[in-house]
Design an enzyme around this catalytic site. Structure first.
Site, PDB file in Angstrom:
ATOM      1  N   TRP A 127       7.536   0.298   3.716  1.00 50.74           N
ATOM      2  CA  TRP A 127       7.519   1.323   2.656  1.00 50.74           C
ATOM      3  C   TRP A 127       8.066   2.619   3.258  1.00 50.74           C
ATOM      4  CZ3 TRP A 127       2.926   4.842   1.333  1.00 50.74           C
ATOM      5  CH2 TRP A 127       3.155   5.509   0.119  1.00 50.74           C
ATOM      6  N   ASP A 208      -2.170  -1.937   5.680  1.00 54.83           N
ATOM      7  CA  ASP A 208      -1.970  -1.270   4.385  1.00 54.83           C
ATOM      8  C   ASP A 208      -2.113  -2.347   3.311  1.00 54.83           C
ATOM      9  OD1 ASP A 208      -1.115  -0.009   2.104  1.00 54.83           O
ATOM     10  OD2 ASP A 208       0.720   0.814   2.976  1.00 54.83           O
ATOM     11  N   ALA A 210      -2.274  -2.130  -0.234  1.00 53.34           N
ATOM     12  CA  ALA A 210      -2.135  -1.339  -1.460  1.00 53.34           C
ATOM     13  C   ALA A 210      -2.047  -2.212  -2.706  1.00 53.34           C
ATOM     14  CB  ALA A 210      -0.901  -0.452  -1.362  1.00 53.34           C
ATOM     15  N   LYS A 243      -2.915   0.526  -7.988  1.00 55.00           N
ATOM     16  CA  LYS A 243      -2.264  -0.594  -8.662  1.00 55.00           C
ATOM     17  C   LYS A 243      -3.289  -1.529  -9.300  1.00 55.00           C
ATOM     18  CE  LYS A 243       0.970   1.198  -6.063  1.00 55.00           C
ATOM     19  NZ  LYS A 243       2.259   1.786  -6.281  1.00 55.00           N
TER      20      LYS A 243
HETATM   21  C1  LMR Z   1       6.346   2.420  -4.487  1.00 53.52           C
HETATM   22  O1  LMR Z   1       6.630   1.978  -3.368  1.00 53.52           O
HETATM   23  O2  LMR Z   1       7.152   2.442  -5.424  1.00 53.52           O
HETATM   24  C2  LMR Z   1       4.961   2.915  -4.751  1.00 53.52           C
HETATM   25  O3  LMR Z   1       4.147   2.703  -3.664  1.00 53.52           O
HETATM   26  C3  LMR Z   1       4.941   4.299  -5.241  1.00 53.52           C
HETATM   27  C4  LMR Z   1       5.293   5.313  -4.196  1.00 53.52           C
HETATM   28  O4  LMR Z   1       4.530   6.262  -4.071  1.00 53.52           O
HETATM   29  O5  LMR Z   1       6.314   5.192  -3.533  1.00 53.52           O
END
Ligand code: LMR
Length: 393
Positions: A127, A208, A210, A243
């Site tokens: 991410w 993580d 999420a 989420k």
């Molecule tokens: C994403 O990866 O789209 C989500 O986790 C939202 C974000 O804050 O980036």
């Protein structure tokens, strides 16, 4: 003072939101930021959360401070969600945070405090916000091989080979499930081998999680993390309610640690609260209070689980439908991996130029690395979308 600043680099994911908003074309499609959308393209408030909000509205007599850890019942319930109802809590501690991002930042600060020289190893890719969060905490970061774009699968051998060279005490960031951005997750066998390696080399997992509940199921998605907790002496987990409770903007999450023993867990938890005091003082309450009400009430909890399962199954169906449409339109199996992967995201494997054409020529918004939001796919436009993708190839 401010004249010393350079303009901030735009966030690749959030920038798409505003570009999309400003696009006047009626058929435009937002597959950027990770937000679930139902058949009508809406991101609804979940039924159980709505009911919890109603109860909260009726019963909440004060908005006075709760304390540094936030809602203590929420924290206990989140340990149950993430580590299992039957988890031994002797060494587990949780602090409520503003979203999963808050949990990541708090734990990053804890690493910095307890082991300032540790390097945090990130999967390649990861991410995009992981890096700024860890850097803001003053930590050194490096990456380990994870995803092989050529095969659309994890390069597990390369990953293990790299991790096997790391010095004891370093931290390894892992995606508990629904890897963002690739959707490629470790199998239980791979988690097992990984847990053994981390324990043997004295590496600390930083998980993580999420997207728990968006992959193979609420319990299954935490399988890897729970296995780690049985194998390694210490770990950290950043959980998010954004989420799986769909409370995105209200910001609720939990930073959970497993200590070597109860005394060390208490000390680390105390430090976490102190670190939080220096950032947000006390976490926001509303969403966490709703989550607490949902998890604490058998009927609401059952309803939440059912709705979450519907969301998960819908995403699975969209994955299969889109893979089928792409197979038909491209006359090849090159996109079949979409059906095999899990969670909210996959990468189409397009070049940056193809991604740009998809946006400019067709009004389809996906992230620059060709990550698209599975949960944003419109079920009735999969063929049309597949045609557009094939057009830019
Ligand atoms: C994403 O990866 O789209 C989500 O986790 C939202 C974000 O804050 O980036």
């Amino acid at each position: 003072m401010f004249e010393t600043l350079q303009p901030a680099a735009p966030d690749g994911i959030l920038m798409l939101m505003s570009l999309y908003r400003d696009d006047p074309r009626p058929g435009k499609l937002d597959l950027g930021v990770g937000v679930y959308k139902d058949v009508d393209g809406k991101t609804p408030v979940m039924r159980a959360v709505r009911e919890a909000e109603r109860r909260l509205h009726e019963t909440q007599a004060t908005k006075s401070y709760l304390g540094l850890a936030g809602d203590t019942v929420f924290n206990e319930l989140m340990i149950g969600v993430v580590f299992g109802e039957k988890a031994d809590r002797t060494r587990l501690r949780s602090a409520q945070t503003p979203g999963g991002t808050g949990a990541l930042r708090l734990l990053a600060d804890l690493i910095r405090l307890s082991r300032p020289d540790a390097t945090v190893w990130l999967p390649d890719p990861t991410w995009p916000n992981h890096l700024p969060i860890l850097r803001a905490a003053g930590l050194a970061t490096q990456s380990y091989p994870y995803f092989d774009a050529a095969t659309g699968a994890i390069d597990f051998d390369a990953m293990m080979a790299k991790l096997n060279t790391l010095p004891a005490g370093d931290v390894v960031l892992l995606h508990g499930c629904c890897h963002n951005p690739t959707g490629a997750d470790l199998s239980q066998e791979q988690w097992k081998a990984l847990a053994g390696l981390l324990a043997e080399r004295g590496l600390v997992p930083f998980v993580d999680i999420a997207y728990q509940g968006f992959g193979d199921g609420l319990e299954q998605d935490a399988g890897g993390l729970r296995l780690l907790a049985k194998t390694v002496p210490e770990l950290m987990a950043a959980a998010s309610c954004s989420k799986n409770f769909s409370v995105y903007r209200d910001r609720a999450g939990a930073a959970i640690i497993l200590g070597r023993n109860a005394a060390e867990a208490d000390v680390a938890h105390g430090q976490m609260l102190g670190l939080g005091r220096g950032i947000w003082s006390m976490p926001p309450d509303h969403a966490a209070a709703c989550v607490r009400i949902v998890l604490h009430d058998d009927d609401l909890r059952a309803d939440w689980k059912q709705e979450l399962e519907t969301v998960r199954m819908r995403m699975q169906g969209l994955r299969q439908g889109f893979a089928d449409a792409l197979r038909l339109q491209s006359n090849s199996d090159r996109f079949d991996f979409i059906a095999r992967q899990r969670g909210m995201f996959s990468r189409l494997g397009l070049t940056a130029e193809q991604v740009a054409r998809l946006r400019a020529d067709h009004g389809v918004y996906i992230v620059g690395d060709s990550r698209f939001n599975v949960a944003g796919l419109p079920g009735n436009r999969l063929d049309e979308l597949a045609t557009k993708v094939v057009t830019v190839l």
